[in-house]
Write a protein that holds these residues in place. Sequence first.
Motif, PDB file in Angstrom:
ATOM      1  N   LEU A  52     -28.797 139.168 127.529  1.00 39.07           N
ATOM      2  CA  LEU A  52     -28.286 138.241 126.535  1.00 39.07           C
ATOM      3  C   LEU A  52     -28.178 138.930 125.175  1.00 39.07           C
ATOM      4  CD1 LEU A  52     -30.355 135.075 127.502  1.00 39.07           C
ATOM      5  CD2 LEU A  52     -28.035 135.669 128.207  1.00 39.07           C
ATOM      6  N   PHE A  53     -27.156 138.547 124.428  1.00 34.96           N
ATOM      7  CA  PHE A  53     -26.954 139.139 123.114  1.00 34.96           C
ATOM      8  C   PHE A  53     -28.038 138.663 122.139  1.00 34.96           C
ATOM      9  CE2 PHE A  53     -25.374 138.841 118.782  1.00 34.96           C
ATOM     10  CZ  PHE A  53     -24.936 140.141 118.561  1.00 34.96           C
ATOM     11  N   ARG A  54     -28.577 139.617 121.367  1.00 34.71           N
ATOM     12  CA  ARG A  54     -29.505 139.299 120.284  1.00 34.71           C
ATOM     13  C   ARG A  54     -29.257 140.264 119.128  1.00 34.71           C
ATOM     14  NH1 ARG A  54     -33.183 139.555 124.503  1.00 34.71           N
ATOM     15  NH2 ARG A  54     -34.047 141.479 123.632  1.00 34.71           N
ATOM     16  N   GLN A  55     -29.475 139.806 117.950  1.00 38.94           N
ATOM     17  CA  GLN A  55     -29.350 140.681 116.797  1.00 38.94           C
ATOM     18  C   GLN A  55     -30.436 141.760 116.839  1.00 38.94           C
ATOM     19  OE1 GLN A  55     -27.082 140.899 114.549  1.00 38.94           O
ATOM     20  NE2 GLN A  55     -25.909 139.021 114.907  1.00 38.94           N
ATOM     21  N   PRO A  56     -30.176 142.942 116.279  1.00 38.22           N
ATOM     22  CA  PRO A  56     -31.192 144.011 116.282  1.00 38.22           C
ATOM     23  C   PRO A  56     -32.456 143.599 115.529  1.00 38.22           C
ATOM     24  CG  PRO A  56     -29.029 144.871 115.647  1.00 38.22           C
ATOM     25  CD  PRO A  56     -28.911 143.389 115.658  1.00 38.22           C
ATOM     26  N   ILE A  57     -33.602 144.060 116.028  1.00 42.70           N
ATOM     27  CA  ILE A  57     -34.884 143.859 115.352  1.00 42.70           C
ATOM     28  C   ILE A  57     -35.311 145.212 114.794  1.00 42.70           C
ATOM     29  CG2 ILE A  57     -37.305 143.183 115.622  1.00 42.70           C
ATOM     30  CD1 ILE A  57     -36.449 141.412 117.939  1.00 42.70           C
ATOM     31  N   TYR A  58     -35.395 145.326 113.500  1.00 42.15           N
ATOM     32  CA  TYR A  58     -35.698 146.599 112.839  1.00 42.15           C
ATOM     33  C   TYR A  58     -37.195 146.766 112.663  1.00 42.15           C
ATOM     34  CZ  TYR A  58     -30.706 146.784 111.831  1.00 42.15           C
ATOM     35  OH  TYR A  58     -29.348 146.824 111.954  1.00 42.15           O
ATOM     36  N   LEU A  70     -19.908 146.360 112.096  1.00 50.03           N
ATOM     37  CA  LEU A  70     -19.985 147.813 111.953  1.00 50.03           C
ATOM     38  C   LEU A  70     -20.453 148.463 113.246  1.00 50.03           C
ATOM     39  CD1 LEU A  70     -19.719 150.298 110.206  1.00 50.03           C
ATOM     40  CD2 LEU A  70     -22.035 149.868 109.314  1.00 50.03           C
ATOM     41  N   ILE A  71     -21.413 147.841 113.932  1.00 45.27           N
ATOM     42  CA  ILE A  71     -21.867 148.358 115.226  1.00 45.27           C
ATOM     43  C   ILE A  71     -20.700 148.427 116.209  1.00 45.27           C
ATOM     44  CG2 ILE A  71     -23.353 147.889 117.203  1.00 45.27           C
ATOM     45  CD1 ILE A  71     -25.366 146.621 115.291  1.00 45.27           C
ATOM     46  N   GLU A  72     -19.914 147.356 116.251  1.00 44.05           N
ATOM     47  CA  GLU A  72     -18.767 147.337 117.163  1.00 44.05           C
ATOM     48  C   GLU A  72     -17.734 148.386 116.765  1.00 44.05           C
ATOM     49  OE1 GLU A  72     -17.381 143.325 117.072  1.00 44.05           O
ATOM     50  OE2 GLU A  72     -19.074 142.555 118.247  1.00 44.05           O
ATOM     51  N   ARG A  73     -17.570 148.606 115.458  1.00 43.23           N
ATOM     52  CA  ARG A  73     -16.612 149.607 115.002  1.00 43.23           C
ATOM     53  C   ARG A  73     -17.054 151.003 115.382  1.00 43.23           C
ATOM     54  NH1 ARG A  73     -11.415 150.242 114.448  1.00 43.23           N
ATOM     55  NH2 ARG A  73     -10.778 151.446 112.610  1.00 43.23           N
ATOM     56  N   ILE A  74     -18.348 151.279 115.284  1.00 39.01           N
ATOM     57  CA  ILE A  74     -18.875 152.585 115.691  1.00 39.01           C
ATOM     58  C   ILE A  74     -18.612 152.827 117.173  1.00 39.01           C
ATOM     59  CG2 ILE A  74     -21.007 153.901 116.010  1.00 39.01           C
ATOM     60  CD1 ILE A  74     -22.072 152.512 113.489  1.00 39.01           C
ATOM     61  N   CYS A  75     -18.845 151.811 117.987  1.00 43.12           N
ATOM     62  CA  CYS A  75     -18.600 151.956 119.429  1.00 43.12           C
ATOM     63  C   CYS A  75     -17.118 152.177 119.721  1.00 43.12           C
ATOM     64  CB  CYS A  75     -19.113 150.720 120.173  1.00 43.12           C
ATOM     65  SG  CYS A  75     -20.915 150.578 120.201  1.00 43.12           S
ATOM     66  N   GLU A  76     -16.262 151.535 118.964  1.00 44.34           N
ATOM     67  CA  GLU A  76     -14.827 151.711 119.183  1.00 44.34           C
ATOM     68  C   GLU A  76     -14.393 153.144 118.919  1.00 44.34           C
ATOM     69  OE1 GLU A  76     -13.011 148.827 116.670  1.00 44.34           O
ATOM     70  OE2 GLU A  76     -13.540 147.118 117.959  1.00 44.34           O
ATOM     71  N   LEU A  85     -21.305 156.395 125.245  1.00 47.09           N
ATOM     72  CA  LEU A  85     -21.410 154.938 125.169  1.00 47.09           C
ATOM     73  C   LEU A  85     -22.420 154.403 126.163  1.00 47.09           C
ATOM     74  CD1 LEU A  85     -17.689 153.769 124.757  1.00 47.09           C
ATOM     75  CD2 LEU A  85     -19.584 153.201 123.231  1.00 47.09           C
ATOM     76  N   ALA A  86     -22.340 154.897 127.401  1.00 42.09           N
ATOM     77  CA  ALA A  86     -23.190 154.374 128.468  1.00 42.09           C
ATOM     78  C   ALA A  86     -24.638 154.824 128.341  1.00 42.09           C
ATOM     79  CB  ALA A  86     -22.629 154.780 129.830  1.00 42.09           C
ATOM     80  N   VAL A  87     -24.827 156.095 127.938  1.00 39.53           N
ATOM     81  CA  VAL A  87     -26.175 156.651 127.927  1.00 39.53           C
ATOM     82  C   VAL A  87     -26.900 156.350 126.619  1.00 39.53           C
ATOM     83  CG1 VAL A  87     -27.508 158.785 128.058  1.00 39.53           C
ATOM     84  CG2 VAL A  87     -25.521 158.462 129.535  1.00 39.53           C
ATOM     85  N   SER A  88     -26.188 156.352 125.535  1.00 37.21           N
ATOM     86  CA  SER A  88     -26.838 156.200 124.230  1.00 37.21           C
ATOM     87  C   SER A  88     -26.726 154.784 123.683  1.00 37.21           C
ATOM     88  CB  SER A  88     -26.233 157.202 123.231  1.00 37.21           C
ATOM     89  OG  SER A  88     -26.420 158.534 123.691  1.00 37.21           O
ATOM     90  N   ALA A  99     -21.824 145.568 122.312  1.00 40.16           N
ATOM     91  CA  ALA A  99     -20.747 146.241 121.581  1.00 40.16           C
ATOM     92  C   ALA A  99     -20.187 147.400 122.398  1.00 40.16           C
ATOM     93  CB  ALA A  99     -21.274 146.738 120.235  1.00 40.16           C
ATOM     94  N   ALA A 100     -21.060 148.139 123.071  1.00 37.29           N
ATOM     95  CA  ALA A 100     -20.605 149.261 123.888  1.00 37.29           C
ATOM     96  C   ALA A 100     -19.910 148.792 125.153  1.00 37.29           C
ATOM     97  CB  ALA A 100     -21.800 150.154 124.239  1.00 37.29           C
ATOM     98  N   ARG A 101     -20.456 147.725 125.770  1.00 36.43           N
ATOM     99  CA  ARG A 101     -19.857 147.231 127.008  1.00 36.43           C
ATOM    100  C   ARG A 101     -18.430 146.749 126.772  1.00 36.43           C
ATOM    101  NH1 ARG A 101     -21.033 149.323 131.045  1.00 36.43           N
ATOM    102  NH2 ARG A 101     -19.857 147.693 132.086  1.00 36.43           N
ATOM    103  N   ARG A 102     -18.148 146.284 125.557  1.00 38.76           N
ATOM    104  CA  ARG A 102     -16.792 145.810 125.255  1.00 38.76           C
ATOM    105  C   ARG A 102     -15.786 146.962 125.292  1.00 38.76           C
ATOM    106  NH1 ARG A 102     -13.845 144.643 120.565  1.00 38.76           N
ATOM    107  NH2 ARG A 102     -15.462 145.567 119.258  1.00 38.76           N
TER     108      ARG A 102
END
Length: 609
Positions: A52-58, A70-76, A85-88, A99-102
């Motif tokens: 399930l999608f969750r926001q990052p916990i820092y 920005l996370i999605e843009r980095i993956c793009e 994408l798959a390993v990291s 974001a990576a799976r998209r």
Amino acid sequence: MDDPVNNIEHVGDQIADPDSIPDSDKLTGEESGEEEKGSGPASEWRWPIEILFRQPIYSSDTGPRLPQELIERICEFLWDEPVQLAVSCTRICPAWYHAARRVLRRHSITWRAREALQDYAHTLISHRNAPYRKRFRELGIYDNASKPFAHVWPMFIRGWILPGLRSVTLEDLDWSTKPPHNSFFIYLSSYTSVSSLQMYDCRFRSLPDLRRVINALPNLTSLLLRNVTLQHPLRQRLVPDYITLRARSLKLESIILHGSTPEHLDVSDVSSDYEETTALGCQALLRMVVANSSTVTRLALDLRFFTSLSALRQCLAHFCCLTSFKAQYQFTSNPSMVTFEETNPAYTENTSTHSWSTFTLMDVPDRSALQLLQLLSTPDTCSKLEEFNIYLTGRPSATLLSCTSRVLHPLGHRLRNLVWGCSVDPDVEVTPSLKGNTSLQSLRIILEDVAPSPQKIHRALTAMLSDIVSEDLQHVYIALTLAHLEVLPQNYGRTAAVVDPAESISAFHTILSREIFNGLPLRTNNRCVEVDFDVGNIQDNPAVVATIKAYIITLFAPWLERAIVILMFHSNFHSGTWETITSVPTSEDTSSDHGGEVVEESKIVGARL
């Protein structure tokens, strides 16, 4: 010093091997694909865990926080680095995972333009992405009429680059005036792993040109042709028929041959010349199919290719190994259609008797179904029948129900799977008798135009469930599409619905409590009882929907308490929402909008019928 490329390949093999990915990194059921279910022994396969999608916990509040955009843009930006994408990216956290799976492709490739083909070629040819190549099982190519590219695809991506590819789909090809260069077929032959080829809405100059595409795939075992037409069906051939029409190697086991779908055929636009050309093209395709009949065990045919049951029998007589048959639509009345009686007079209706294991009638009217059931008229034809499917267009006649019941009864313990679908008459029996089928494992009943009345639904469900005598049932699926309220009395929506007396509901509970149903499994994967209501036609009257829903919950209370049934209510299967009921609501549940934890509302994503 370690080679970084080799390290990436070692870790990246997880992309191609789903079993090597920890459960927490497994794809969802939708993403995993059917091929994963079938890999390895059934006892070793584990249901994937949904992430399930969750926001990052820092770990610290002092560092910068990245917005999801920005996370999605980095993956793009890593679109051509799938191993990274798959390993990291997928292992950082659920936000990065989604974001990576998209961006990360699944087990299929789709190209609709030359640019997409070039992008994939750039990605797949890279040595760093070698592990990524192994994951792909399906390739879909949708040619572009204004900028065609399908004729160069094997030159851009050679067969060895996609070693796991099993299926290729070609759509909207138009090679009627200019076929591909000879090098296309040379490079296409490098796809030695491909066993299945599907062609939709494609046009070729002549039959040998079509056959050349088929012959280029050396290990083809399954062929589907839907709305494949020939510009010159009678073009003079330079080689004999048996060479032109037969596959290069006798490996074809499954052939599906269909014309255009009815909704795509504009009868007002069809000229007599077009009808004659189409008829000749159909016969040319049938000759090609028959030329490969010696190894085919599964065959699906469009009945519009034939003028009668006798013509169909003439065709089937060529298939000595046939065990599975599917027929769709109805026999044609086109006088231009040349029948097999005229072309093969040596064959008679008794030349070959098939012993069917699977028999399917799809979108057939009552009259055609009655004729086709003659293919099951002898004990020999039914001696091995385990799967029997009938989807009717319209309502079944009493004659068809009686005939189908006579076919089903002697099957006894042999029949394992049964599907019955039709439109219903509210006051007439709509399902055949199952009283002789003691070994059914899967039963699917799909009814259209069911009157939106609790009493009529009750009556239909009683007829279905009281007729079951198999102790081996593992899955029951009942789908009811409710009709518009116009089928009921005019005052139905303005007055409270009169429910059946308590004795009637008690009688239904007695049916559900029969010993025959003691072996029904709990809700696990695809082993359960599902009752699905499409209420789209009455969704404008929520009072009626609520009345029916409450009544159905009351009817199935014994099975809800045993956790063996799922009740579903939806108004639009493709884009709407549906409610899933898995237990009897309590008084606290009913006070909430959706029944608390009992009723779940879900959004359908990418659903297909």
